[in-house]
Motif scaffolding. Sequence first.
Motif, PDB file in Angstrom:
ATOM      1  N   TYR A   1      -1.920 -23.554  29.299  1.00 53.50           N
ATOM      2  CA  TYR A   1      -0.997 -22.448  29.079  1.00 53.50           C
ATOM      3  C   TYR A   1      -1.529 -21.182  29.746  1.00 53.50           C
ATOM      4  O   TYR A   1      -2.702 -21.086  30.119  1.00 53.50           O
ATOM      5  CB  TYR A   1      -0.832 -22.179  27.578  1.00 53.50           C
ATOM      6  CG  TYR A   1      -0.228 -23.328  26.820  1.00 53.50           C
ATOM      7  CD1 TYR A   1       1.144 -23.442  26.656  1.00 53.50           C
ATOM      8  CD2 TYR A   1      -1.047 -24.325  26.256  1.00 53.50           C
ATOM      9  CE1 TYR A   1       1.705 -24.495  25.949  1.00 53.50           C
ATOM     10  CE2 TYR A   1      -0.500 -25.383  25.554  1.00 53.50           C
ATOM     11  CZ  TYR A   1       0.876 -25.458  25.407  1.00 53.50           C
ATOM     12  OH  TYR A   1       1.423 -26.510  24.718  1.00 53.50           O
ATOM     13  N   TYR A   2      -0.647 -20.209  29.862  1.00 53.98           N
ATOM     14  CA  TYR A   2      -1.060 -18.882  30.309  1.00 53.98           C
ATOM     15  C   TYR A   2      -0.179 -17.847  29.620  1.00 53.98           C
ATOM     16  O   TYR A   2       0.889 -18.172  29.083  1.00 53.98           O
ATOM     17  CB  TYR A   2      -0.960 -18.746  31.830  1.00 53.98           C
ATOM     18  CG  TYR A   2       0.445 -18.828  32.384  1.00 53.98           C
ATOM     19  CD1 TYR A   2       1.179 -17.671  32.660  1.00 53.98           C
ATOM     20  CD2 TYR A   2       1.042 -20.062  32.649  1.00 53.98           C
ATOM     21  CE1 TYR A   2       2.469 -17.745  33.161  1.00 53.98           C
ATOM     22  CE2 TYR A   2       2.327 -20.146  33.155  1.00 53.98           C
ATOM     23  CZ  TYR A   2       3.030 -18.980  33.415  1.00 53.98           C
ATOM     24  OH  TYR A   2       4.305 -19.053  33.912  1.00 53.98           O
ATOM     25  N   PHE A   3      -0.656 -16.608  29.613  1.00 58.90           N
ATOM     26  CA  PHE A   3       0.129 -15.517  29.055  1.00 58.90           C
ATOM     27  C   PHE A   3       0.854 -14.784  30.182  1.00 58.90           C
ATOM     28  O   PHE A   3       0.378 -14.762  31.321  1.00 58.90           O
ATOM     29  CB  PHE A   3      -0.768 -14.539  28.294  1.00 58.90           C
ATOM     30  CG  PHE A   3      -1.250 -15.065  26.976  1.00 58.90           C
ATOM     31  CD1 PHE A   3      -0.363 -15.229  25.920  1.00 58.90           C
ATOM     32  CD2 PHE A   3      -2.580 -15.410  26.779  1.00 58.90           C
ATOM     33  CE1 PHE A   3      -0.796 -15.723  24.693  1.00 58.90           C
ATOM     34  CE2 PHE A   3      -3.022 -15.897  25.555  1.00 58.90           C
ATOM     35  CZ  PHE A   3      -2.118 -16.058  24.517  1.00 58.90           C
ATOM     36  N   PRO A   4       2.006 -14.202  29.877  1.00 59.73           N
ATOM     37  CA  PRO A   4       2.758 -13.480  30.922  1.00 59.73           C
ATOM     38  C   PRO A   4       1.890 -12.419  31.594  1.00 59.73           C
ATOM     39  O   PRO A   4       1.140 -11.703  30.916  1.00 59.73           O
ATOM     40  CB  PRO A   4       3.916 -12.840  30.154  1.00 59.73           C
ATOM     41  CG  PRO A   4       4.052 -13.630  28.898  1.00 59.73           C
ATOM     42  CD  PRO A   4       2.678 -14.124  28.572  1.00 59.73           C
ATOM     43  N   GLN A   5       2.015 -12.310  32.905  1.00 64.65           N
ATOM     44  CA  GLN A   5       1.195 -11.346  33.637  1.00 64.65           C
ATOM     45  C   GLN A   5       1.525  -9.908  33.264  1.00 64.65           C
ATOM     46  O   GLN A   5       0.696  -9.013  33.463  1.00 64.65           O
ATOM     47  CB  GLN A   5       1.354 -11.544  35.147  1.00 64.65           C
ATOM     48  CG  GLN A   5       0.692 -12.811  35.682  1.00 64.65           C
ATOM     49  CD  GLN A   5       1.625 -14.000  35.729  1.00 64.65           C
ATOM     50  OE1 GLN A   5       2.427 -14.199  34.815  1.00 64.65           O
ATOM     51  NE2 GLN A   5       1.525 -14.805  36.783  1.00 64.65           N
ATOM     52  N   ASP A   6       2.719  -9.667  32.738  1.00 68.26           N
ATOM     53  CA  ASP A   6       3.116  -8.302  32.389  1.00 68.26           C
ATOM     54  C   ASP A   6       2.958  -8.005  30.898  1.00 68.26           C
ATOM     55  O   ASP A   6       3.515  -7.038  30.390  1.00 68.26           O
ATOM     56  CB  ASP A   6       4.561  -8.038  32.812  1.00 68.26           C
ATOM     57  CG  ASP A   6       5.556  -8.966  32.110  1.00 68.26           C
ATOM     58  OD1 ASP A   6       5.114  -9.921  31.423  1.00 68.26           O
ATOM     59  OD2 ASP A   6       6.772  -8.745  32.261  1.00 68.26           O
ATOM     60  N   GLN A   7       2.185  -8.839  30.195  1.00 70.88           N
ATOM     61  CA  GLN A   7       2.058  -8.612  28.753  1.00 70.88           C
ATOM     62  C   GLN A   7       1.386  -7.271  28.468  1.00 70.88           C
ATOM     63  O   GLN A   7       0.473  -6.842  29.183  1.00 70.88           O
ATOM     64  CB  GLN A   7       1.283  -9.753  28.091  1.00 70.88           C
ATOM     65  CG  GLN A   7      -0.183  -9.853  28.498  1.00 70.88           C
ATOM     66  CD  GLN A   7      -0.959 -10.833  27.644  1.00 70.88           C
ATOM     67  OE1 GLN A   7      -0.590 -11.150  26.521  1.00 70.88           O
ATOM     68  NE2 GLN A   7      -2.075 -11.327  28.182  1.00 70.88           N
ATOM     69  N   THR A   8       1.850  -6.621  27.423  1.00 67.82           N
ATOM     70  CA  THR A   8       1.256  -5.366  26.968  1.00 67.82           C
ATOM     71  C   THR A   8       1.607  -5.166  25.508  1.00 67.82           C
ATOM     72  O   THR A   8       2.525  -5.812  24.989  1.00 67.82           O
ATOM     73  CB  THR A   8       1.755  -4.167  27.806  1.00 67.82           C
ATOM     74  OG1 THR A   8       1.029  -2.988  27.409  1.00 67.82           O
ATOM     75  CG2 THR A   8       3.243  -3.937  27.620  1.00 67.82           C
TER      76      THR A   8
END
Length: 388
Positions: A287-294
Motif C-alpha cells: 500500500y501507499y498513502f496519497p502523495q498530497d496527504q496533509t
Amino acid sequence: MLLDNKQVAIIGGGPGGLILARLLQQKGANVKVYERDTDQYVRQQGATLDLHHETGLRALREGGLIEAFRENYRPGAERVTITDNNAVVHYTEFENNPLTDLDDAHARPEIDRGPLRDLLIASLQDGTMVWDSKFAALNKNGSGWNILFDNGTSAYADLVIAADGANSKARKYITDIERIYSGFTIIEGNIYNAEKNAPHLWKLTNGGKVYAHWNGKAIVLSAKGEGSLSFYTITREADNWVTDSGIDFTNKESVFTWFKQRFSDWGTAWYEIFVTDDSYFVARPQYYFPQDQTWESLTNLTVLGDAAHQTPPSGDGVNQAMLDAVLLCEALCNSNFNTVQEAIAFYEKEMLSRASAITDEAMEQVENMLSENNIKFMLDFFALNSHG
C-alpha cells in the motif's frame, strides 16, 4: 527545551521509534517505548536492511552508534546478483571487495534487522522498553493522553509519537486518510539453515542479494548472517487477492501450487524455495498513502515512518523512518519553537513533502521492476548506479 518535565511515549519499537528514543534521551527527554512483542527475542524479522549515508547512517551517527553498527553490519552482503527466470546470472558484484568505508556517500551497508534492533535497544536507558504493550486506544487526559493496551495496562504521556508501522492503529487519531493498494503483492518467506535446505539458491546468493526478474514478475533473495535465506516474490495482483485467491499461506504446498502456476514461465531452480518444511510464508499486499496527504498538526501527537508515509518496497522505508526521527528530534529539542505544536507542524510539513517525492520514486521503481522487460531495466539501473 520544549520537552522539559514532559513524558514522551513512542508507540512501536522498530528502527524509527528506537532511534528516536535514543536521540531524545541524548537531549535529556523522558521517553518510554511501548512495543507489542512480549520480549526482545520473541521473533526475528524479515530481510536485511541497507542503510543510506544521508538517512539511516546519519541517524546512527547522530545517535553515537556508528561504531556499534560497524561491529554488526555484514560487509559483502550489499553485493548484488541479477538473474533471469532460469537463474542464469546476467550481472554480479561478487568480484567487488566487500564494503568497508562507511563514510562513502554511496555506501549502502547491509545489516540484519535483529542485530540492528538489538544495538538500538542496547543504547537506551534501562527501563525504556515496555514489552507486551500492544496498542489499543488513546483517551484524552488534560493536555496529554492515556494510552490503553490490549493486556489491560495503561500509561500516561504528554506527547505520543506513533511509530507503529504500516498497519498503524495510532495514526487514526491524527488523520482518517486511508492507504491505497498499489496493485503489487509480496509473498515473503524465510528458509532456515539455507545452506542445507536450499543449497543451490544459497550458493547463488553467496552471502549477498539476488534480484531475479522476468516478464513482469520478480523474486528477491537475501542471505542473513545467522544462515537463513529470506525471499519474496513480487507480482501484480488484484485488490483483495490475498483473501479471495483461496490460497492457504500457512501451507507450503498451497503456496507452491500457486507459484508453479503464476511463475509457469520460470525455471525449476526456484522450486528449492519449497523443498523444506523449515520455512514460512506470509502474504503482504503493498500500500501507499496519497502523495498530497496533509492534516492539521496536533499539540500532543505525531507520526513517523510507515505509519506516516508507507510506500511499496524501494529500499528506502527504514531509512526514511530513521530520518524522520532525526528531524523530529531536532524540531522538538534543537529549535526555537514556542510550543510543541509548532515543532510538530514544522516537522510534519517537511516530512510530508519529502514523503510525497519518495512515494513517486518508489511507485515508478516498482512499476519498472514489474514491467514486461524488467530484467533490462534492472541491468540498466545497476550499470548506471554501480560504484563498485
